[in-house]
Design a protein around this motif. Structure first.
Motif, PDB file in Angstrom:
ATOM      1  N   GLN A  66     -97.146 -33.161  10.114  1.00 29.17           N
ATOM      2  CA  GLN A  66     -97.204 -32.004   9.212  1.00 29.17           C
ATOM      3  C   GLN A  66     -96.190 -30.935   9.586  1.00 29.17           C
ATOM      4  OE1 GLN A  66     -99.195 -31.878   6.423  1.00 29.17           O
ATOM      5  NE2 GLN A  66     -99.623 -34.005   6.977  1.00 29.17           N
ATOM      6  N   THR A  67     -95.713 -30.978  10.822  1.00 35.25           N
ATOM      7  CA  THR A  67     -94.729 -29.993  11.275  1.00 35.25           C
ATOM      8  C   THR A  67     -93.463 -30.719  11.745  1.00 35.25           C
ATOM      9  OG1 THR A  67     -95.670 -30.028  13.511  1.00 35.25           O
ATOM     10  CG2 THR A  67     -96.490 -28.353  11.989  1.00 35.25           C
ATOM     11  N   GLU A  68     -92.326 -30.038  11.641  1.00 34.07           N
ATOM     12  CA  GLU A  68     -91.067 -30.604  12.099  1.00 34.07           C
ATOM     13  C   GLU A  68     -91.110 -30.814  13.609  1.00 34.07           C
ATOM     14  OE1 GLU A  68     -88.051 -27.925  10.939  1.00 34.07           O
ATOM     15  OE2 GLU A  68     -88.445 -28.070   8.788  1.00 34.07           O
ATOM     16  N   GLN A  69     -90.747 -32.010  14.046  1.00 34.86           N
ATOM     17  CA  GLN A  69     -90.727 -32.325  15.469  1.00 34.86           C
ATOM     18  C   GLN A  69     -89.290 -32.294  15.970  1.00 34.86           C
ATOM     19  OE1 GLN A  69     -93.506 -32.899  17.421  1.00 34.86           O
ATOM     20  NE2 GLN A  69     -94.717 -32.367  15.618  1.00 34.86           N
ATOM     21  N   GLU A  70     -89.025 -31.428  16.926  1.00 32.69           N
ATOM     22  CA  GLU A  70     -87.673 -31.307  17.456  1.00 32.69           C
ATOM     23  C   GLU A  70     -87.256 -32.579  18.174  1.00 32.69           C
ATOM     24  OE1 GLU A  70     -85.701 -28.784  21.059  1.00 32.69           O
ATOM     25  OE2 GLU A  70     -86.786 -27.621  19.545  1.00 32.69           O
ATOM     26  N   PHE A  71     -85.994 -32.949  18.051  1.00 30.99           N
ATOM     27  CA  PHE A  71     -85.470 -34.092  18.787  1.00 30.99           C
ATOM     28  C   PHE A  71     -85.408 -33.747  20.273  1.00 30.99           C
ATOM     29  CE2 PHE A  71     -84.043 -35.035  14.532  1.00 30.99           C
ATOM     30  CZ  PHE A  71     -84.050 -36.412  14.468  1.00 30.99           C
ATOM     31  N   ILE A  72     -85.815 -34.695  21.108  1.00 31.02           N
ATOM     32  CA  ILE A  72     -85.877 -34.453  22.555  1.00 31.02           C
ATOM     33  C   ILE A  72     -84.542 -33.998  23.106  1.00 31.02           C
ATOM     34  CG2 ILE A  72     -86.158 -35.589  24.796  1.00 31.02           C
ATOM     35  CD1 ILE A  72     -88.286 -37.354  23.572  1.00 31.02           C
ATOM     36  N   TYR A  73     -83.451 -34.635  22.684  1.00 28.59           N
ATOM     37  CA  TYR A  73     -82.162 -34.361  23.299  1.00 28.59           C
ATOM     38  C   TYR A  73     -81.536 -33.055  22.821  1.00 28.59           C
ATOM     39  CZ  TYR A  73     -81.381 -38.270  26.380  1.00 28.59           C
ATOM     40  OH  TYR A  73     -81.446 -39.139  27.449  1.00 28.59           O
ATOM     41  N   PHE A  74     -82.199 -32.322  21.945  1.00 25.08           N
ATOM     42  CA  PHE A  74     -81.701 -30.994  21.593  1.00 25.08           C
ATOM     43  C   PHE A  74     -81.755 -30.069  22.801  1.00 25.08           C
ATOM     44  CE2 PHE A  74     -82.217 -30.805  16.685  1.00 25.08           C
ATOM     45  CZ  PHE A  74     -81.419 -31.909  16.591  1.00 25.08           C
ATOM     46  N   GLN A  75     -82.668 -30.341  23.745  1.00 25.48           N
ATOM     47  CA  GLN A  75     -82.804 -29.478  24.907  1.00 25.48           C
ATOM     48  C   GLN A  75     -81.758 -29.768  25.970  1.00 25.48           C
ATOM     49  OE1 GLN A  75     -86.240 -30.640  27.582  1.00 25.48           O
ATOM     50  NE2 GLN A  75     -86.665 -31.991  25.855  1.00 25.48           N
ATOM     51  N   ALA A  93     -77.186 -40.014  12.531  1.00 24.49           N
ATOM     52  CA  ALA A  93     -75.848 -39.427  12.646  1.00 24.49           C
ATOM     53  C   ALA A  93     -74.770 -40.404  12.192  1.00 24.49           C
ATOM     54  CB  ALA A  93     -75.592 -39.002  14.099  1.00 24.49           C
ATOM     55  N   ILE A  94     -74.863 -41.647  12.648  1.00 23.80           N
ATOM     56  CA  ILE A  94     -73.859 -42.655  12.283  1.00 23.80           C
ATOM     57  C   ILE A  94     -73.942 -42.963  10.796  1.00 23.80           C
ATOM     58  CG2 ILE A  94     -73.155 -45.054  12.634  1.00 23.80           C
ATOM     59  CD1 ILE A  94     -74.211 -44.721  15.554  1.00 23.80           C
ATOM     60  N   GLY A  95     -75.170 -43.084  10.275  1.00 27.99           N
ATOM     61  CA  GLY A  95     -75.343 -43.351   8.848  1.00 27.99           C
ATOM     62  C   GLY A  95     -74.833 -42.217   7.977  1.00 27.99           C
ATOM     63  N   THR A  96     -75.125 -40.975   8.374  1.00 25.18           N
ATOM     64  CA  THR A  96     -74.641 -39.814   7.625  1.00 25.18           C
ATOM     65  C   THR A  96     -73.121 -39.767   7.624  1.00 25.18           C
ATOM     66  OG1 THR A  96     -76.632 -38.565   8.249  1.00 25.18           O
ATOM     67  CG2 THR A  96     -74.753 -37.296   7.441  1.00 25.18           C
ATOM     68  N   SER A  97     -72.511 -40.094   8.749  1.00 23.61           N
ATOM     69  CA  SER A  97     -71.052 -40.104   8.844  1.00 23.61           C
ATOM     70  C   SER A  97     -70.443 -41.091   7.859  1.00 23.61           C
ATOM     71  CB  SER A  97     -70.622 -40.456  10.270  1.00 23.61           C
ATOM     72  OG  SER A  97     -71.112 -39.511  11.195  1.00 23.61           O
ATOM     73  N   ARG A  98     -71.092 -42.239   7.694  1.00 28.03           N
ATOM     74  CA  ARG A  98     -70.576 -43.233   6.753  1.00 28.03           C
ATOM     75  C   ARG A  98     -70.580 -42.708   5.321  1.00 28.03           C
ATOM     76  NH1 ARG A  98     -73.406 -47.535   9.766  1.00 28.03           N
ATOM     77  NH2 ARG A  98     -71.862 -48.486  11.128  1.00 28.03           N
ATOM     78  N   MET A 144     -80.542 -26.862  12.410  1.00 24.15           N
ATOM     79  CA  MET A 144     -81.111 -27.609  11.290  1.00 24.15           C
ATOM     80  C   MET A 144     -81.472 -29.012  11.763  1.00 24.15           C
ATOM     81  SD  MET A 144     -79.383 -28.285   7.549  1.00 24.15           S
ATOM     82  CE  MET A 144     -78.888 -26.571   7.412  1.00 24.15           C
ATOM     83  N   TYR A 145     -82.703 -29.394  11.553  1.00 27.89           N
ATOM     84  CA  TYR A 145     -83.151 -30.718  11.957  1.00 27.89           C
ATOM     85  C   TYR A 145     -82.860 -31.743  10.868  1.00 27.89           C
ATOM     86  CZ  TYR A 145     -85.892 -27.987  15.305  1.00 27.89           C
ATOM     87  OH  TYR A 145     -86.275 -27.116  16.292  1.00 27.89           O
ATOM     88  N   PHE A 146     -82.540 -32.974  11.279  1.00 27.04           N
ATOM     89  CA  PHE A 146     -82.381 -34.044  10.297  1.00 27.04           C
ATOM     90  C   PHE A 146     -83.669 -34.276   9.520  1.00 27.04           C
ATOM     91  CE2 PHE A 146     -78.783 -36.340  12.798  1.00 27.04           C
ATOM     92  CZ  PHE A 146     -77.840 -35.594  12.123  1.00 27.04           C
ATOM     93  N   ASN A 147     -84.798 -34.161  10.208  1.00 31.53           N
ATOM     94  CA  ASN A 147     -86.095 -34.441   9.594  1.00 31.53           C
ATOM     95  C   ASN A 147     -86.724 -33.158   9.037  1.00 31.53           C
ATOM     96  OD1 ASN A 147     -86.269 -33.604  12.316  1.00 31.53           O
ATOM     97  ND2 ASN A 147     -88.355 -34.346  12.492  1.00 31.53           N
ATOM     98  N   SER A 148     -85.932 -32.397   8.267  1.00 35.35           N
ATOM     99  CA  SER A 148     -86.418 -31.139   7.706  1.00 35.35           C
ATOM    100  C   SER A 148     -86.063 -31.041   6.226  1.00 35.35           C
ATOM    101  CB  SER A 148     -85.813 -29.944   8.456  1.00 35.35           C
ATOM    102  OG  SER A 148     -84.414 -29.860   8.209  1.00 35.35           O
ATOM    103  N   ILE A 149     -86.786 -30.192   5.530  1.00 39.36           N
ATOM    104  CA  ILE A 149     -86.493 -29.926   4.118  1.00 39.36           C
ATOM    105  C   ILE A 149     -85.112 -29.290   3.987  1.00 39.36           C
ATOM    106  CG2 ILE A 149     -87.200 -28.634   2.071  1.00 39.36           C
ATOM    107  CD1 ILE A 149     -89.026 -30.962   2.729  1.00 39.36           C
ATOM    108  N   ASP A 150     -84.756 -28.467   4.962  1.00 39.22           N
ATOM    109  CA  ASP A 150     -83.439 -27.812   4.938  1.00 39.22           C
ATOM    110  C   ASP A 150     -82.318 -28.849   4.868  1.00 39.22           C
ATOM    111  OD1 ASP A 150     -84.766 -25.400   5.220  1.00 39.22           O
ATOM    112  OD2 ASP A 150     -84.645 -25.440   7.399  1.00 39.22           O
ATOM    113  N   PHE A 151     -82.424 -29.876   5.708  1.00 30.63           N
ATOM    114  CA  PHE A 151     -81.380 -30.894   5.720  1.00 30.63           C
ATOM    115  C   PHE A 151     -81.405 -31.728   4.446  1.00 30.63           C
ATOM    116  CE2 PHE A 151     -79.633 -35.088   6.943  1.00 30.63           C
ATOM    117  CZ  PHE A 151     -78.372 -34.677   7.382  1.00 30.63           C
ATOM    118  N   ALA A 152     -82.603 -31.948   3.901  1.00 31.40           N
ATOM    119  CA  ALA A 152     -82.721 -32.712   2.654  1.00 31.40           C
ATOM    120  C   ALA A 152     -82.026 -31.998   1.500  1.00 31.40           C
ATOM    121  CB  ALA A 152     -84.195 -32.940   2.325  1.00 31.40           C
TER     122      ALA A 152
END
Length: 479
Positions: free
Chosen positions: A469-478, A254-259, A1-9
């Motif tokens: 227009q499309t979800e962009q994967e975070f680079i460090y996921f790889q 990540a840090i903001g969500t943790s708070r 699940m990406y942070f920048n996705s509807i799923d996460f929202a």
């Protein structure tokens, strides 16, 4: 699940409501909810890999308890190495198996021996490099008696799988994060607002800066043979800001969500592009990984103690391992080697601890010396990033060769004016907030509430306007 996705929202508000309004009566319920939510978050990519993180967690949990009861030093060492073997074994198989097989075959081919390799179609589990190091830190700290092993399995599972930082860090130490699962957590409005602000800045970094830079960086790097030197230099600059906006943006979210859930994670980026030398850069870039390698590899090797040769050896080991951690490609190893070369003069002249404060502290602008030092450090970093981004080593050298050709003096063929304006705005805000944990932490706090909220709305509008227009994967996921 990406942070920048509807799923996460959708996911985040549901977990937030359940956490504070349903399971808030008991700490164990809250921790169990976090474990469940984290497994859903992680399993969203591929549920099969949940078995890896669960197995790794159970191994280190069990070994931690065994280390507490075991007094024999040889057996304690065996337990430690069992944990290291399991964790690095998983990491090595999924991340590096084909790399070693391919290089083994090439080595024999060089001497005229042809071998048919048995390579596998291995899918790299998301975040394995991050949670592997997180669980390893627990076992090592228990072994060194810096930490009491936990008997609370739910808290330990939550520590390993905590969804905000599970797949791309920060890599948290058990000594810092695990005790937070033992204590009752209370909702604090000010802490939640601060978390939302950091998330907003993280989303701005990722969606507006990183994703827009990625569009042109990918275009230029993927078709580098079609562009002149000045355009290739712009492509390298765009990737430089892409990887920073992408990775530090993830850390901010990540840090903001943790708070929002009452947790404090450590700062992972401290405005590294304002560094005055490469040593300062590495104190400010991916801090959780840099300090992990420092504490669990560099210092055990002897650190800066001993002869000059040992200092040089340890420096190259740490940077080469850091490069290899990023991926199974010689480009990453050369990237690490370059950073070691950059670091070497500072080490030999004992100037690697020179710049410990922020640049231009208590001043609006840097002096000429600081400006020159920042420019040189940034330029060296951009050149190293070319190896990080290139598909192969030969691609990187061809790319660099064209940059340092006469075509560097030609006008670039890719000139997205809007993106240059966005980058100037971005770096201006970063400069203003360079003394804080994140750029907008204290920005406009002394101004009117209307002005402050107008600025936040401006960032939100920019994020929507320049979103892909499309979800962009975070680079460090790889990685």
């Amino acid at each position: 699940m990406y942070f920048n996705s509807i799923d996460f929202a959708v996911f985040l508000p549901i977990v937030f409501i359940l956490y504070w309004f349903v399971t808030n009566t008991r700490l164990k319920f809250q921790n169990a909810l976090l474990v469940l939510a984290s497994y859903v978050f992680y399993g969203w990519w591929d549920w099969r890999f949940l078995s890896l993180i669960i197995f790794s967690s159970l191994v280190d949990y069990t070994i931690g308890l065994q280390l507490q009861n075991q007094k024999n030093q040889s057996k304690r060492r065996l337990l430690l190495w069992s944990s290291i073997a399991v964790n690095l074994g998983f990491l090595g198989f999924f991340k590096y198996y084909n790399f070693f097989v391919d290089n083994f075959v090439q080595a024999f081919s060089f001497f005229g021996h042809q071998i048919k390799p048995n390579t596998l179609q291995i899918i790299l589990p998301v975040g394995i490099s991050f949670y592997t190091f997180q669980t390893l830190s627990y076992t090592i700290d228990v072994y060194k008696k810096k930490l009491e092993p936990t008997k609370d399995l739910i808290s330990f599972l939550a520590f390993v799988s905590f969804f905000p930082q599970l797949v791309a860090g920060p890599i948290e130490r058990a000594t810092h994060l695990l005790p937070q699962f033992y204590k009752r957590r209370y909702f604090h409005y000010s802490k939640a607002i601060d978390g939302c602000k950091q998330m907003l800045w993280g989303f701005f970094k990722k969606i507006v800066i990183a994703d827009n830079c990625a569009e042109y960086a990918n275009q230029i790097f993927n078709n580098s043979q079609d562009y002149n030197g000045s355009t290739l230099l712009i492509g390298a600059l765009f990737f430089t800001y892409q990887i920073y906006g992408d990775f530090s943006g993830y850390s901010d979210i990540a840090i903001g969500t943790s708070r929002l859930f009452g947790f404090d994670l450590k700062q992972n980026f401290a405005f590294p592009y304002f560094s005055r030398d490469i040593a300062e850069f590495w104190r400010r870039w991916h801090i959780s990984l840099s300090t992990w390698f420092r504490d669990y590899l560099y210092i055990p090797l002897g650190g800066s103690r001993g002869s000059t040769w040992l200092k040089v050896r340890n420096t190259f080991i740490i940077f080469l391992v850091s490069g290899f951690w990023h991926g199974a490609n010689w480009t990453f190893i050369i990237w690490g080697f370059l950073n070691a070369l950059y670091f070497l003069p500072l080490l030999l002249t004992k100037r690697n601890r020179t710049h410990l404060n922020i640049v231009a502290q208590d001043r609006w602008l840097p002096n000429i010396k600081d400006l020159f030092s920042m420019g040189l450090t940034f330029g060296l970093t951009v050149l190293a990033w070319i190896f990080f981004r290139a598909e192969t080593v030969s691609h990187a050298f061809t790319y660099l060769k064209e940059i340092f050709s006469a075509s560097l003096l030609s006008l670039p063929t890719v000139r997205p004016f809007y993106l240059f304006v966005l980058l100037l705005f971005f770096m201006f805000i970063e400069w203003l907030g360079r003394a804080n944990a994140y750029a907008i932490e204290r920005l406009l706090l002394r101004k009117s509430k209307a002005l402050r909220w107008s600025f936040y709305m401006f960032l939100i509008v920019l994020t929507f306007i320049f979103s892909s227009q499309t979800e962009q994967e975070f680079i460090y996921f790889q990685f």
